[in-house]
Design a protein around this motif. Structure first.
Motif, mmCIF file in Angstrom:
data_model
loop_
_atom_site.group_PDB
_atom_site.id
_atom_site.type_symbol
_atom_site.label_atom_id
_atom_site.label_comp_id
_atom_site.label_asym_id
_atom_site.label_seq_id
_atom_site.Cartn_x
_atom_site.Cartn_y
_atom_site.Cartn_z
ATOM 1 N N PRO A 51 0.692 -1.360 -0.095
ATOM 2 C CA PRO A 51 0.083 -0.073 -0.013
ATOM 3 C C PRO A 51 0.836 1.259 -0.019
ATOM 4 O O PRO A 51 0.438 2.136 -0.807
ATOM 5 N N ALA A 52 1.872 1.337 0.958
ATOM 6 C CA ALA A 52 2.688 2.488 0.804
ATOM 7 C C ALA A 52 3.542 2.657 -0.735
ATOM 8 O O ALA A 52 3.262 3.951 -1.257
ATOM 9 N N VAL A 53 3.864 1.614 -1.389
ATOM 10 C CA VAL A 53 4.431 1.733 -2.707
ATOM 11 C C VAL A 53 3.288 2.556 -3.764
ATOM 12 O O VAL A 53 3.450 3.201 -4.316
ATOM 13 N N LEU A 58 0.714 6.730 -6.808
ATOM 14 C CA LEU A 58 -0.315 7.470 -7.284
ATOM 15 C C LEU A 58 -0.193 9.083 -6.815
ATOM 16 O O LEU A 58 -0.646 9.946 -7.658
ATOM 17 N N LEU A 59 0.699 9.146 -5.773
ATOM 18 C CA LEU A 59 0.980 10.672 -5.520
ATOM 19 C C LEU A 59 1.711 11.419 -6.459
ATOM 20 O O LEU A 59 1.555 12.471 -7.155
ATOM 21 N N LEU A 60 3.022 10.538 -7.071
ATOM 22 C CA LEU A 60 3.759 10.976 -8.107
ATOM 23 C C LEU A 60 2.951 11.188 -9.339
ATOM 24 O O LEU A 60 3.048 12.303 -10.170
ATOM 25 N N THR A 61 1.940 10.357 -9.747
ATOM 26 C CA THR A 61 1.014 10.530 -10.763
ATOM 27 C C THR A 61 0.178 11.982 -10.573
ATOM 28 O O THR A 61 0.138 12.702 -11.535
ATOM 29 N N TRP A 62 -0.234 12.084 -9.504
ATOM 30 C CA TRP A 62 -1.137 13.313 -9.352
ATOM 31 C C TRP A 62 -0.111 14.454 -9.479
ATOM 32 O O TRP A 62 -0.642 15.397 -10.117
ATOM 33 N N TRP A 63 1.186 14.538 -8.946
ATOM 34 C CA TRP A 63 1.851 15.659 -9.078
ATOM 35 C C TRP A 63 2.288 15.836 -10.365
ATOM 36 O O TRP A 63 2.427 16.948 -10.767
ATOM 37 N N TRP A 64 2.471 14.827 -11.269
ATOM 38 C CA TRP A 64 2.899 14.905 -12.633
ATOM 39 C C TRP A 64 1.680 15.594 -13.484
ATOM 40 O O TRP A 64 1.949 16.415 -14.263
ATOM 41 N N GLY A 253 -4.929 5.994 -17.408
ATOM 42 C CA GLY A 253 -5.644 4.757 -17.549
ATOM 43 C C GLY A 253 -4.507 3.538 -17.228
ATOM 44 O O GLY A 253 -5.021 2.686 -16.391
ATOM 45 N N SER A 254 -3.518 3.530 -17.479
ATOM 46 C CA SER A 254 -2.499 2.522 -17.538
ATOM 47 C C SER A 254 -1.899 2.219 -16.323
ATOM 48 O O SER A 254 -2.091 1.118 -15.392
ATOM 49 N N ILE A 255 -1.882 3.262 -15.444
ATOM 50 C CA ILE A 255 -1.327 3.372 -14.176
ATOM 51 C C ILE A 255 -2.291 3.073 -13.065
ATOM 52 O O ILE A 255 -2.089 2.164 -12.212
#
Length: 284
Positions: A51-53, A58-64, A253-255
């Motif tokens: 869950p941490a990974v 997801l946080l990095l994806t949101w930031w991007w 979508g892929s992530i």
């Protein structure tokens, strides 16, 4: 005079030979009892690591996405809660299809291991193999031609594709049971249903749960193809990104699909640990 020698209690001398009275021998100390403590089924690493990974990804994806310069096509594809809608549809497709896989494959596997229907097991396994060997997109296309566009065709295709692992593991788990244990259960007066519910199924639980875990992950992946039959899901984002050549939409979508598959696999692994009977675990 011979020196006074002390003998253990209950021992005496007869004609120079030592004897011990019957029933008064010193009892040997009982062997140390095995520790009844069992290792925890779930360690904190098992609970926290994945869950941490996923949270970091997801946080990095949101930031991007916050930094990305999206054009009007990408914004329209992600606007009005479309991402959450597709994610919810994907979870719904996975949950419903897995439910029907379980209520079809497990009872069928039990019936095919009974004496009267055992001869039909090869034919049933052959049909299940055909269902999974058929390319998923081709199977979905045939179902759309037959049933029309919509969620129904997508669900049936996902169910057909995921029946095999649960069915084969149920049959294998029940066949792997020790016949002497089953005979012993019948010998103490247990009925056939009692033997099945209290002996056969508990012993087969680990293999059955492994098949369910495999089916869950398969369903998450196969549900992305539901978009070609009008079933929705995260496949809509993937196909939109591909057809319009919009990399941010395709990546999102892929992530999300990968993260959902890993999360489902993690939850299934926890269920596999918790539902395994305690009697099958080795004590330390």
């Amino acid at each position: 005079m011979t020196p006074d020698t002390r003998r253990p209690e209950g021992e005496h001398e007869v004609k120079g030979l030592a004897f011990r009275d019957e029933g008064e021998a010193e009892q040997e100390a009982p062997p140390p009892a095995l520790s009844e403590k069992q290792p925890p089924r779930v360690t904190w690493q098992k609970l926290v690591f994945l869950p941490a990974v996923l949270a970091v990804i997801l946080l990095l994806t949101w930031w991007w996405f916050q930094q990305a310069d999206l054009d009007s096509i990408s914004k329209n594809a992600l606007a009005d809660g479309n991402v959450w809608l597709r994610l919810r549809q994907h979870i719904q497709l996975t949950a419903i299809s897995t439910f029907f896989v379980l209520i079809i494959a497990i009872p069928l596997g039990i019936l095919l291991t009974r004496k009267r229907l055992r001869k039909a097991a090869p034919a049933a396994m052959a049909l299940a193999n055909i269902g999974q060997a058929t390319p998923a997109i081709g199977l979905l296309a045939l179902l759309v031609i037959w049933l029309g566009i919509g969620e129904k065709a997508a669900l049936i295709g996902i169910i057909i594709y995921a029946v095999l692992p649960v069915l084969s593991n149920t049959i294998a788990g029940l066949k792997a049971n020790d016949p002497t244990l089953l005979e012993a259960a019948r010998g103490i007066g247990m009925s056939q249903l009692g033997v099945l519910g209290k002996v056969e199924l508990p012993l087969a639980v680990p293999l059955i749960l492994a098949g369910v875990r495999t089916a869950l992950v398969l369903n998450v992946g196969t549900a992305t193809l539901a978009t070609f039959g009008g079933g929705g899901g995260l496949g809509d984002l993937i196909t939109t990104g591909m057809t319009n050549q919009r990399m941010p939409v395709l990546m999102l979508g892929s992530i999300l699909t990968i993260a959902l598959a890993l999360l489902v696999d993690w939850l299934a692994s926890l269920a596999e640990l918790f539902l395994r009977p305690r009697g099958l675990e080795v004590r330390t």
